[in-house]
Scaffold this active site. Structure first.
Site, mmCIF file in Angstrom:
data_model
loop_
_atom_site.group_PDB
_atom_site.id
_atom_site.type_symbol
_atom_site.label_atom_id
_atom_site.label_comp_id
_atom_site.label_asym_id
_atom_site.label_seq_id
_atom_site.Cartn_x
_atom_site.Cartn_y
_atom_site.Cartn_z
ATOM 1 N N LYS A 173 0.825 -1.205 0.000
ATOM 2 C CA LYS A 173 0.000 0.000 0.000
ATOM 3 C C LYS A 173 0.857 1.252 0.000
ATOM 4 C CE LYS A 173 -1.982 -1.515 3.698
ATOM 5 N NZ LYS A 173 -2.852 -1.754 4.878
ATOM 6 N N THR A 204 -8.121 9.253 9.062
ATOM 7 C CA THR A 204 -7.793 8.017 8.341
ATOM 8 C C THR A 204 -7.659 6.816 9.277
ATOM 9 O OG1 THR A 204 -5.437 8.569 8.486
ATOM 10 C CG2 THR A 204 -6.624 9.285 6.505
ATOM 11 N N GLY A 208 -6.325 0.733 6.919
ATOM 12 C CA GLY A 208 -5.769 -0.585 6.592
ATOM 13 C C GLY A 208 -6.747 -1.708 6.862
ATOM 14 N N CYS A 209 -7.410 -1.648 8.005
ATOM 15 C CA CYS A 209 -8.427 -2.655 8.343
ATOM 16 C C CYS A 209 -9.536 -2.653 7.300
ATOM 17 C CB CYS A 209 -9.035 -2.353 9.707
ATOM 18 S SG CYS A 209 -7.876 -2.182 11.065
#
Length: 274
Positions: A173, A204, A208-209
């Site tokens: 990412k 933010t 990721g989750c």
């Protein structure tokens, strides 16, 4: 209905972890289940404490899920100790789980370390080789590859190194001042870039989750990995673009930005306020 299981820690403020995973899975049209690795005391300003599940209780949670409602995809998130990682790996092998998305969570957004040193070794030895795809951010990819990442070429080299080492696809990412919102998928020797638009939103927490859960949801529904990544990035962009602003720190996104219907509005919106 297709099903997905998240194996991760609970976020008491609801922006990341199990809570973000369940919201994301539901918003992406699958039935969400969970096995909780730890409780955390946290909010938008940071993590103040972690209380782990025991290995025995985590194993029991997974047994109950796999023997009743078998998941079409599995996403793993925060697992903070080696014994828990070994339990997860053992159970995934025992039940021959499929479409395994591993988000190798090592440090929280606020900088709180979530993974001990021995857990990093267990993650590499036990869990990563079972993954269909890994979703590391730049700092995590640096740890897993052992290489510094300063630009797109470094992302490609690191993703290739990780993928070859663990025999899985790798979604490296962007962000962290590298490649902005563009992500790099390495799969079977082929690199594919997924371009993203930079959204000027400081909130933010849980990105990721959310991305890994959306990928798992779309894999559960039968999309290819490339399609699942593309759809997950579009969903994440919508959640960020909704510009939800909650809390005193780095706040959560609007996971339900794409939902509409009779049950979402309050009484004042339906002409029945008092």
């Amino acid at each position: 209905m297709k099903t997905a299981l998240t194996i991760a820690g609970s976020d008491s403020s609801g922006g990341a972890g199990i809570q973000a995973d369940i919201k994301t899975m539901c918003a992406n049209g699958v039935y969400a289940m969970s096995a909780i690795t730890a409780l955390t005391a946290q909010n938008t300003t940071g993590v103040s404490g972690i209380l782990e599940s025991t290995p025995e209780f985590l194993a029991s949670q997974m047994d109950c899920i796999f023997t009743d409602i078998f998941p079409d995809a599995v996403k793993t998130g925060m697992v903070s100790s080696a014994p828990l990682i070994r339990v997860i790996a053992d159970k995934l092998r025992q039940y021959r789980a499929k479409n395994i998305v591993v988000d190798p969570v090592m440090v929280s957004t606020s900088g709180f370390r979530l993974l001990s040193e021995d857990a990093v070794d267990a993650l590499k030895e036990q869990l990563l080789p079972l993954a269909s795809v890994l979703t590391p951010n730049i700092p995590e990819a640096e740890v897993l590859s052992g290489e510094p990442i300063a630009g797109p070429e470094d992302m490609e080299r690191a993703a290739r190194s990780i993928g070859v080492r663990y025999g899985c696809a790798v979604l490296c990412k962007g962000g962290h001042r590298v490649s902005d919102a563009d992500d790099l998928l390495w799969r079977s020797g082929v690199c594919t870039w997924f371009r993203g638009r930079r959204i000027d939103n400081p909130n933010t927490h849980g990105t990721g989750c959310t991305l890994s859960s959306a990928i798992a949801s779309n894999l559960a529904k039968g999309f290819s990995l490339e399609q699942a990544v593309e759809r997950a990035k579009a969903y994440l962009s919508g959640a960020l673009g909704a510009m939800l602003d909650l809390g005193a720190g780095q706040g959560p996104m609007d996971h339900l930005h794409s939902l509409s219907g009779a049950f979402l509005g309050g009484p004042e919106e339906r002409g029945c306020g008092r």
